[in-house]
Scaffold this active site. Sequence first.
Site, PDB file in Angstrom:
ATOM      1  CG  ASP A 267      -1.734   1.247   1.384  1.00  0.00           C
ATOM      2  OD1 ASP A 267      -2.666   1.409   0.577  1.00  0.00           O
ATOM      3  OD2 ASP A 267      -1.450   2.057   2.294  1.00  0.00           O
ATOM      4  CD  GLU A 302      -2.477   3.169  -3.188  1.00  0.00           C
ATOM      5  OE1 GLU A 302      -3.518   3.814  -3.403  1.00  0.00           O
ATOM      6  OE2 GLU A 302      -2.166   2.746  -2.055  1.00  0.00           O
TER       7      GLU A 302
END
Length: 625
Positions: A267, A302
């Site tokens: 993330d 990401e």
Amino acid sequence: MASTNRYSFETSWGATRLGGETRFRLWAPSASRIELAIQAKASLDFMAMDKVEGGWWEVITDRVPLGGGYGFRVNGDLVVPDPAARAQTGDVHALSELVEPTAYQWSSTDWRGRAWEEAVFYELHTGTFTPEGTFDGVITKLDYLKELGITAIELMPVAQFAGRRGWGYDGVLLYCPHEVYGGAEGLKRLVDAAHQRGLMVFLDVVYNHFGPDGNYIGAYAPEFFHEEIHTPWGAAIAYDETPVRQFMIENALFWLEEYQIDGLRLDAIDSIKDTTDTPLVKELAATVRERFPDRHVHLTTEDDRNITWHVERGEKGEPQLISGEWNDDFHHCAHVLATHEAEGYYADYSRHSVEQMAKCLATGFVYQGELSEHRERNVGEKSGHLPPTAFVNFIQNHDQIGNRAFGDRLTDLGSRRTVECLQAILLLSPQIPLMFMGEEFGDPDPFCFFTDFHGELGDLVRDGRRAEFGKFSAFHDEEARKLIPDPNAETTFRDSRLDWSIPDRPTYRRRLELTRRLLEIRQRVIVPLLHDVAPNSGSWTASDGSRAFVVSWKLKAGQVLHLFANLDDEPWAIPEGVAKADLTCGDLVHAYPKGADVELQGAILPGPSVVFRLDAQRMIAGPSA
């Protein structure tokens, strides 16, 4: 690995079973005294731990039985759970529970994963995907997902966080699957059951911050954080400290080994403020590649910087570190084309969304060094040399739905024809596709941001979220902002659950069948062509004055995939530069709506419509950059 069907991973932190004894370790370099707290019948017993080299505290004992509670007492005062606990006796503030990692007997011992090119992601939130809200609940839907054509389920974070409801990005016990979902045994059952059906399981992990409730590390190891370096969630994690680095890299290996997870999504790596010469992601990915040479193990990231070093390919086109980057640019283009929204980061896409969509499909990112007016800086690097499979594309995901004020989905925001065109583009283009739960049948219900915080923290989260939307025109008025759902209200959580009666209704059943048909075409026609794709494989052209474009990709063995798309309501006259023979080249792969390919032969593409054709020779689109 303990045996052929029992797996464990030894960590530097926490509890390690040594036969009938257990070694307990905690890194607390500035603490003057650390004791092992042992759960007794009526109170706690304490056992002194030895301070050893490098700021570690350690003790080996048989005083904590399996299933027993333990923790650490800091400087004779605060008792905290094990930050590397595999299970808890209660919530994030309770004692940790000593478990036997090798207790679970795996059935799918011959599973070696699936090739990256075969991945079709289905992102889901364990707590809202089924009425049960558990790992076992997910198991009941695995046959449905397999039959649909999904090859990889991606779980939003499951590491234990405060409360019983949440997205998971506020995790504080990163080695501990949340007990509300079914804990360690439940997650292992899910992974095992998925592998028995040929499905991969990916897990979303968060290495850029800890949640605000239940993170005690700063109380005994302030060196774990750099207070002077700020992130959106507080002080940066101190990755220049070896034990800190070990904590996170071993966490990745732990999920991949002990839980036989097939891959991880890292993330927001742009928010990992690593001050060392070797970025954490580089070391982590290299370690994973080295440790699992005989399995298909994949990593995705990401990152809004649009960088490429981590997704570069080797001589044979294989990922060297990260398999695929989540491509927000593709989502933003698709969203603007479907909704015409132009506020926030969508402002960077509103005026040139057709050209940007075509460029993105052909060459990777939209922003490859250009000025982003929204971010007020140049963004990105050249990405056309990368194969399409270096990118994970989506038209919806948890962020892009849940971070809207009311959690509304694209189905509710755009026209049905346009959204179904975008769905076809997503699922038949050579990038790796991702869908969010319910997207396959056009779920119209919201997926909201929800938490389970209370008191002052609960007020801060609710008020802070509403204040964030104040910059949008619809929420300039304070009364309008009060309508935004309270993340801590149980109704916000309940309203975000999938309603499994919806796909039984005719309109949604039709969408489900369309998705199934597209995924069957993908696996049969597209996937076999995704190996050995040469650099700079894509080219594109876009219309002036309408929302239409053409993209071509040269794939394996010279096969060329062509996409003709018109997302306008009016028909598009194909430009004179595209020969009529090019419009009928090769074989039809898919046309939406039915008959669009027939009109295309007359150099007209109705709107909205999408046509895919596969040809053995010719590229018909324009620029490749």
